[in-house]
Scaffold this motif. Sequence first.
Motif, PDB file in Angstrom:
ATOM      1  N   UNK A  83       0.866  -1.184   0.000  1.00 35.98           N
ATOM      2  CA  UNK A  83       0.000   0.000   0.000  1.00 35.98           C
ATOM      3  C   UNK A  83       0.898   1.228   0.000  1.00 35.98           C
ATOM      4  N   UNK A  84       0.725   2.087  -0.997  1.00 37.50           N
ATOM      5  CA  UNK A  84       1.536   3.298  -1.127  1.00 37.50           C
ATOM      6  C   UNK A  84       0.677   4.527  -0.799  1.00 37.50           C
ATOM      7  N   UNK A  85       1.284   5.454  -0.104  1.00 35.41           N
ATOM      8  CA  UNK A  85       0.693   6.773   0.126  1.00 35.41           C
ATOM      9  C   UNK A  85       1.643   7.800  -0.472  1.00 35.41           C
ATOM     10  N   UNK A  86       1.147   8.561  -1.429  1.00 29.66           N
ATOM     11  CA  UNK A  86       1.998   9.515  -2.145  1.00 29.66           C
ATOM     12  C   UNK A  86       1.451  10.926  -1.982  1.00 29.66           C
ATOM     13  N   UNK A  87       2.351  11.876  -1.797  1.00 27.89           N
ATOM     14  CA  UNK A  87       1.947  13.274  -1.699  1.00 27.89           C
ATOM     15  C   UNK A  87       1.520  13.666  -0.298  1.00 27.89           C
ATOM     16  N   UNK A 128       2.992  10.352 -13.871  1.00 29.00           N
ATOM     17  CA  UNK A 128       1.935  11.325 -14.157  1.00 29.00           C
ATOM     18  C   UNK A 128       0.790  11.249 -13.155  1.00 29.00           C
ATOM     19  N   UNK A 129       0.485  10.063 -12.649  1.00 29.50           N
ATOM     20  CA  UNK A 129      -0.623   9.904 -11.710  1.00 29.50           C
ATOM     21  C   UNK A 129      -0.182  10.159 -10.275  1.00 29.50           C
ATOM     22  N   UNK A 130       1.004   9.697  -9.919  1.00 31.41           N
ATOM     23  CA  UNK A 130       1.455   9.744  -8.527  1.00 31.41           C
ATOM     24  C   UNK A 130       2.332  10.943  -8.217  1.00 31.41           C
ATOM     25  N   UNK A 131       2.860  11.602  -9.223  1.00 31.48           N
ATOM     26  CA  UNK A 131       3.776  12.700  -8.977  1.00 31.48           C
ATOM     27  C   UNK A 131       5.174  12.183  -8.708  1.00 31.48           C
ATOM     28  N   UNK A 132       5.913  12.885  -7.866  1.00 32.97           N
ATOM     29  CA  UNK A 132       7.272  12.469  -7.542  1.00 32.97           C
ATOM     30  C   UNK A 132       7.230  11.239  -6.634  1.00 32.97           C
ATOM     31  N   UNK A 133       7.857  10.158  -7.083  1.00 32.68           N
ATOM     32  CA  UNK A 133       7.824   8.912  -6.315  1.00 32.68           C
ATOM     33  C   UNK A 133       8.685   8.986  -5.056  1.00 32.68           C
ATOM     34  N   UNK A 134       9.546   9.986  -4.972  1.00 33.38           N
ATOM     35  CA  UNK A 134      10.344  10.143  -3.754  1.00 33.38           C
ATOM     36  C   UNK A 134       9.489  10.605  -2.578  1.00 33.38           C
ATOM     37  N   UNK A 135       8.278  11.094  -2.848  1.00 28.03           N
ATOM     38  CA  UNK A 135       7.375  11.540  -1.791  1.00 28.03           C
ATOM     39  C   UNK A 135       6.394  10.450  -1.374  1.00 28.03           C
ATOM     40  N   UNK A 136       6.636   9.226  -1.803  1.00 28.16           N
ATOM     41  CA  UNK A 136       5.750   8.110  -1.472  1.00 28.16           C
ATOM     42  C   UNK A 136       6.338   7.276  -0.339  1.00 28.16           C
ATOM     43  N   UNK A 137       5.451   6.769   0.498  1.00 30.52           N
ATOM     44  CA  UNK A 137       5.819   5.789   1.524  1.00 30.52           C
ATOM     45  C   UNK A 137       4.955   4.552   1.301  1.00 30.52           C
ATOM     46  N   UNK A 138       5.423   3.402   1.788  1.00 28.11           N
ATOM     47  CA  UNK A 138       4.668   2.177   1.563  1.00 28.11           C
ATOM     48  C   UNK A 138       4.755   1.277   2.792  1.00 28.11           C
ATOM     49  N   UNK A 139       3.796   0.341   2.843  1.00 30.65           N
ATOM     50  CA  UNK A 139       3.769  -0.653   3.915  1.00 30.65           C
ATOM     51  C   UNK A 139       3.201  -1.950   3.347  1.00 30.65           C
ATOM     52  N   UNK A 140       3.757  -3.101   3.716  1.00 30.21           N
ATOM     53  CA  UNK A 140       3.238  -4.375   3.203  1.00 30.21           C
ATOM     54  C   UNK A 140       1.949  -4.786   3.905  1.00 30.21           C
ATOM     55  N   UNK A 141       1.098  -5.466   3.164  1.00 32.55           N
ATOM     56  CA  UNK A 141      -0.167  -5.988   3.682  1.00 32.55           C
ATOM     57  C   UNK A 141      -0.281  -7.441   3.232  1.00 32.55           C
ATOM     58  N   UNK A 142      -0.638  -8.326   4.172  1.00 30.94           N
ATOM     59  CA  UNK A 142      -0.782  -9.747   3.870  1.00 30.94           C
ATOM     60  C   UNK A 142      -2.248 -10.151   4.029  1.00 30.94           C
ATOM     61  N   UNK A 143      -2.768 -10.774   2.988  1.00 32.25           N
ATOM     62  CA  UNK A 143      -4.105 -11.360   3.044  1.00 32.25           C
ATOM     63  C   UNK A 143      -3.921 -12.874   3.076  1.00 32.25           C
ATOM     64  N   UNK A 144      -4.094 -13.451   4.254  1.00 31.18           N
ATOM     65  CA  UNK A 144      -3.837 -14.887   4.379  1.00 31.18           C
ATOM     66  C   UNK A 144      -5.024 -15.572   5.033  1.00 31.18           C
TER      67      UNK A 144
END
Length: 343
Positions: A100-104, A133-149
């Motif tokens: 899951x990415x959060x950008x901006x 073009x959709x997300x903008x600068x990718x350096x401003x994005x953070x992410x976290x893993x999610x598991x569906x098990x």
Amino acid sequence: MSTFRKASRRYALAIAALLVASGTGTAAWRMAANESVPTPRIQHPGTIAIAAVTANAQEPISVHVEFDGSVGVRHTRMTIVIDQERDPHAESTAPSRLLVFLCGSIAEAVDLQDKNGRKVLWQRTLLDGIYASILGSLSECVYSPVFLDGAAPFRQEILTGETAAHTSNTAASKVIYALPAVVPWPRVFSVNGLQLSQLPKGSEGEVQLVNPPSDLLPTFASPELPDSGVLRWGAALDSFADARNAYRLSGDLVDRHAAAQRDLFLAGALAGIAGGALVWCLELTLGALSRPMSDARGAGVSPQAGRSVRQRWRASSSTLTAGPMPWKKRGADASRARARRGR
């Protein structure tokens, strides 16, 4: 009443009228100024992106994001619900690993917890100098893993909390919302050595505004709302065909709008009172200034002096007309002399 007392009274009334005009005029201006505000503006809220890791996710993924619609708050409440419905006859029970990415702006001071109450930890993408073009600068994005098990047919993960990003702004009776959209992560960009793949076909994402003000009357939405009365947008996550980086909604707060109309009516009435008081003030001031001048002109000749002048003129006139006029006497003597000579 003396002239001085009359002038003082006029000046006092003029000052009172001026105070009434200034007070009511100021109140009218303030009431009208509260409604003469520009349309509210809001910055881009950012974007949410979802990616699968090495094609582990085989069944479609459903992502539902809710944003709290309360206005005038410092932080925005949000909930991310990720669902996956498995085929009950499938033999594989391997968990689906997602990112899951959060950008901006939405990544600013984000504080989320999973369904078990554990704090969600976010990492930087380390993709400096890359722009999408959709997300903008990718350096401003953070992410976290999610598991569906799990072996259950229905898998789910819930991330809930708040972010410092502002998704609403108000100005008088107008309100505007800017909500992050849910889009697929561009698979050409790997993150910290993780090879990402496209989400399974049929994956969908939707964004919904919940708990808006009870008097909200939507006037504009971009894109248009698909269902009347439901503040929700949806798009496919298996392609970028319908991808949007944000959703916008503008509207009026009916209760505030009614109060604003009442204030405008009162402002008009107060403006009329202020105008009348100002005219009255000018009349009193001009009257107070012109009265001493007329009194000063009349003070040059007193009434007694005027009567004595008229009496002397009448006396002289009566003296002149009391006896025969000298030229009349000479005319009579000449007539008698001619009569004697004729005899």
